[in-house]
Design a protein around this motif. Sequence first.
Motif, PDB file in Angstrom:
ATOM      1  N   ASN A  52      30.769 -34.230   4.439  1.00  0.00           N
ATOM      2  CA  ASN A  52      29.826 -33.203   4.014  1.00  0.00           C
ATOM      3  C   ASN A  52      28.926 -32.779   5.169  1.00  0.00           C
ATOM      4  O   ASN A  52      28.446 -33.615   5.932  1.00  0.00           O
ATOM      5  CB  ASN A  52      28.985 -33.707   2.845  1.00  0.00           C
ATOM      6  N   TYR A  77      26.091 -27.291  -5.515  1.00  0.00           N
ATOM      7  CA  TYR A  77      27.261 -27.737  -4.763  1.00  0.00           C
ATOM      8  C   TYR A  77      27.211 -29.242  -4.490  1.00  0.00           C
ATOM      9  O   TYR A  77      28.253 -29.905  -4.443  1.00  0.00           O
ATOM     10  CB  TYR A  77      27.393 -26.963  -3.460  1.00  0.00           C
ATOM     11  N   TYR A  89      30.082 -31.833  -5.458  1.00  0.00           N
ATOM     12  CA  TYR A  89      30.636 -32.696  -4.414  1.00  0.00           C
ATOM     13  C   TYR A  89      30.539 -34.166  -4.809  1.00  0.00           C
ATOM     14  O   TYR A  89      31.453 -34.955  -4.554  1.00  0.00           O
ATOM     15  CB  TYR A  89      29.902 -32.453  -3.097  1.00  0.00           C
TER      16      TYR A  89
END
Length: 233
Positions: free
Chosen positions: A175, A218, A222
């Motif tokens: 990430n 998001y 994730y």
Amino acid sequence: MKAAIIIPTFNESGNIVPLYQKLKLIKKNYKIFFVDDSSNDGTIDEIKSLIKKDKNVILKVRKIKNGIGSAHKFALSYCFKKKYDVAITLDADGTHNPKLIPYMIKLINNYDLIITNRFKYKSALKNWHWMRKFLTLVRFYLVNILLNINYDTSGGFRCYNLKKIKLSNILIAKNQSYSFFWESTYILSKKYKIKEIPITLPYRKIGVSKMKFKDVFYAFIYLLFFSIKRFFL
């Protein structure tokens, strides 16, 4: 001990000099390494003014804003390349207290990673807006439940023992944004010795948070994806 203090920046004008002054109170010749994602508010000029008077201040300007996680990975890679023993990461907004840095460096001799916990003190987040506090608490419990870990994983105030941790293990965390912190903590917890220390985290006084609603959304997606994928790591 060769140590670097890593500070990612993006539009933090007004916070740079006060933070630098607090860092100098430590009275150690640690490198102060700013990683800026092409700020347009005068942040870069403020850092360059510090470089003129202090050879321990370093600035790397990246051409695009590619996420806080990306900035941390970039800076840590630089520190490994330059063979630093220790790297401390902290935010530029003035919420992380540099007075803790000597204590963290003292502890790091017996650990691989020092992270901070905002939930050890009941009043640690007392000045925060209720919505930001709510989202932070939800994230904390979701990460702990879905990943089965007991750390406060999303804070950026950390101390890395670069003599023990391998860069490749940090870079496993893919990430590029805020989820880098919990993702890397989870990955490193499987191989390294982590120590948590409690902190009080005041709300920023200058500037605005860079976290947007889309970042929260998001990050949640994730986390769900990663919580499933982790069984195959």
